[in-house]
Design a protein around this motif. Structure first.
Motif, PDB file in Angstrom:
ATOM      1  N   SER A   1       0.843  -1.192   0.000  1.00 15.70           N
ATOM      2  CA  SER A   1       0.000   0.000   0.000  1.00 15.70           C
ATOM      3  C   SER A   1       0.874   1.236   0.000  1.00 15.70           C
ATOM      4  O   SER A   1       2.062   1.188   0.343  1.00 15.70           O
ATOM      5  N   LEU A   2       0.255   2.345  -0.391  1.00 20.63           N
ATOM      6  CA  LEU A   2       0.879   3.665  -0.297  1.00 20.63           C
ATOM      7  C   LEU A   2       0.033   4.525   0.623  1.00 20.63           C
ATOM      8  O   LEU A   2      -1.195   4.485   0.556  1.00 20.63           O
ATOM      9  N   LEU A   3       0.689   5.280   1.488  1.00 17.27           N
ATOM     10  CA  LEU A   3       0.017   6.312   2.273  1.00 17.27           C
ATOM     11  C   LEU A   3       0.442   7.652   1.695  1.00 17.27           C
ATOM     12  O   LEU A   3       1.641   7.932   1.592  1.00 17.27           O
ATOM     13  N   CYS A   4      -0.538   8.469   1.315  1.00 15.44           N
ATOM     14  CA  CYS A   4      -0.236   9.690   0.570  1.00 15.44           C
ATOM     15  C   CYS A   4      -0.955  10.888   1.171  1.00 15.44           C
ATOM     16  O   CYS A   4      -1.975  10.754   1.851  1.00 15.44           O
ATOM     17  N   ALA A   5      -0.420  12.076   0.883  1.00 17.32           N
ATOM     18  CA  ALA A   5      -1.071  13.334   1.215  1.00 17.32           C
ATOM     19  C   ALA A   5      -1.058  14.214  -0.027  1.00 17.32           C
ATOM     20  O   ALA A   5      -0.025  14.337  -0.692  1.00 17.32           O
ATOM     21  N   SER A   6      -2.196  14.822  -0.337  1.00 16.36           N
ATOM     22  CA  SER A   6      -2.325  15.582  -1.582  1.00 16.36           C
ATOM     23  C   SER A   6      -3.088  16.879  -1.348  1.00 16.36           C
ATOM     24  O   SER A   6      -3.915  16.974  -0.438  1.00 16.36           O
ATOM     25  N   ASP A   7      -2.809  17.866  -2.202  1.00 16.19           N
ATOM     26  CA  ASP A   7      -3.624  19.080  -2.225  1.00 16.19           C
ATOM     27  C   ASP A   7      -4.475  19.128  -3.495  1.00 16.19           C
ATOM     28  O   ASP A   7      -5.054  20.165  -3.829  1.00 16.19           O
ATOM     29  N   GLY A   8      -4.539  18.010  -4.200  1.00 17.69           N
ATOM     30  CA  GLY A   8      -5.292  17.933  -5.449  1.00 17.69           C
ATOM     31  C   GLY A   8      -4.413  18.024  -6.677  1.00 17.69           C
ATOM     32  O   GLY A   8      -4.847  17.691  -7.783  1.00 17.69           O
ATOM     33  N   GLU A   9      -3.176  18.460  -6.489  1.00 21.68           N
ATOM     34  CA  GLU A   9      -2.223  18.555  -7.603  1.00 21.68           C
ATOM     35  C   GLU A   9      -0.903  17.890  -7.234  1.00 21.68           C
ATOM     36  O   GLU A   9      -0.436  16.987  -7.921  1.00 21.68           O
ATOM     37  N   THR A  10      -0.283  18.347  -6.158  1.00 20.90           N
ATOM     38  CA  THR A  10       0.988  17.785  -5.700  1.00 20.90           C
ATOM     39  C   THR A  10       0.715  16.692  -4.668  1.00 20.90           C
ATOM     40  O   THR A  10      -0.249  16.766  -3.907  1.00 20.90           O
ATOM     41  N   VAL A  11       1.565  15.670  -4.665  1.00 17.70           N
ATOM     42  CA  VAL A  11       1.379  14.533  -3.758  1.00 17.70           C
ATOM     43  C   VAL A  11       2.681  14.250  -3.019  1.00 17.70           C
ATOM     44  O   VAL A  11       3.752  14.219  -3.621  1.00 17.70           O
ATOM     45  N   ASP A  12       2.576  14.037  -1.710  1.00 16.34           N
ATOM     46  CA  ASP A  12       3.664  13.464  -0.919  1.00 16.34           C
ATOM     47  C   ASP A  12       3.343  11.997  -0.663  1.00 16.34           C
ATOM     48  O   ASP A  12       2.200  11.664  -0.320  1.00 16.34           O
ATOM     49  N   VAL A  13       4.333  11.127  -0.817  1.00 18.42           N
ATOM     50  CA  VAL A  13       4.177   9.720  -0.431  1.00 18.42           C
ATOM     51  C   VAL A  13       4.779   9.585   0.958  1.00 18.42           C
ATOM     52  O   VAL A  13       5.993   9.668   1.141  1.00 18.42           O
ATOM     53  N   LEU A  14       3.911   9.397   1.951  1.00 20.97           N
ATOM     54  CA  LEU A  14       4.340   9.361   3.345  1.00 20.97           C
ATOM     55  C   LEU A  14       4.756   7.974   3.796  1.00 20.97           C
ATOM     56  O   LEU A  14       5.409   7.824   4.829  1.00 20.97           O
TER      57      LEU A  14
END
Length: 307
Positions: free
Chosen positions: A161-174
């Protein structure tokens, strides 16, 4: 600033989701506390909660006190979408929009949104061995070998799995994570996981996958998860979870301030690196923990170990 984190199982006392729900809630509460924020939550009288500056029984009172709110709930039966809609009328909610939740919660709508993807494949609609699940199920709920409400090819390979954070355009893979799953007869059970994964190809392409998912599901902001099976070096996307997922416990232990910054200040396109290795397992699955790992958290149903 006061941050209110609502977690469905803790708030209602629902035993089915309580172990992982409380683990995610307490991990995020601690991350916000360590980042200098005041925190509050609501809890059923039968459930104890650590790390919140204030624990309330009444959701209305919590909303009145909060500057920002984060919602954790199962997407099944419209629970997550309805709670986000309700709260959005009263406060700013950090997380996917109701429309994005509706797409991600419905396996058929997710498949339509992600068809012909560049960075991953989807399981075939017909195969010799099929796996079925509820079209709006959460986690491993109702997943079994055979045909059912929503049936697709059973992909042989390693689960991740991937845990991610996004603002709708840019994504961090946490977090890039391994999943521990097992079949008990025909039923699939989720036992826990490991962060970070040592799968080199998944590590190489994780951000590409996360960015394409966000591109194809508008409104997928805040914390979300992506479940995959790696068949050798070929990624097959299984589902998108429009909410925090269990690997949040590892990310919040290793990088509390980075998790909070990704949510409140916005992601920068980074993939978090880990100095230590974390294994988190449900009660009864302790045999999956490697030797010499030490327990660092016990969430009363989910234990976290560090190597």
């Amino acid at each position: 600033m006061r941050v209110y984190i609502y977690e469905y199982a803790v708030a209602t006392g629902d035993e089915e989701f309580l172990a992982e729900g409380r683990a995610m809630l307490e991990s995020l509460l601690r991350a916000f506390v360590k980042s200098g924020y005041e925190t509050l939550t609501v809890a059923h009288p039968s459930v104890g909660v650590r790390w919140a500056d204030e624990v309330l029984r009444d959701e209305t009172q919590a909303l009145e006190c909060a500057d920002l709110t984060l919602v954790i709930a199962p997407e099944s039966d419209g629970l997550l979408e309805s709670k986000v809609r309700e709260y959005s009328r009263e406060t700013e909610v950090i997380g996917p929009t109701p429309k994005a939740i509706r797409v991600a919660a419905d396996k058929r709508k997710t498949e339509d949104a992600l068809r012909d993807a560049r960075s991953f494949q989807l399981p075939a609609r017909e195969a010799d061995v099929m796996v079925s699940k509820p079209a709006d199920g959460a986690g491993s709920e109702g997943v079994r070998i055979g045909r059912g409400e929503f049936s697709r090819e059973l992909i042989p390979g390693s689960h991740h799995s991937l845990l991610c954070a996004s603002d709708g355009e840019t994504v961090d893979v946490l977090g890039i994570n391994d999943q521990f799953v097992a079949f008990a007869g025909r039923e699939l059970a989720y036992l826990g996981g490991r962060t970070p994964s040592d799968h080199r190809e998944l590590t190489r392409i994780a951000r590409d996958i996360a960015e394409e998912v966000v591109e194809r599901i508008p409104g997928l902001v805040g914390l979300f998860g992506v479940d995959l099976v790696m068949k050798g070096e070929e990624p097959y996307l299984i589902e998108v979870n429009p909410r925090p997922t269990t690997p949040t416990v590892a990310a919040a232990l290793e990088h509390p301030e980075a998790v909070v910054r990704s949510l409140l200040e916005g992601p920068t396109g980074k993939v978090l690196r880990y100095r230590r290795e974390y294994v988190y397992v449900k009660c009864g699955a302790e045999a999956l923990v490697p030797e010499k790992f030490e327990i660092v958290e016990d969430f009363h149903g989910l234990r976290v170990y560090r190597g």
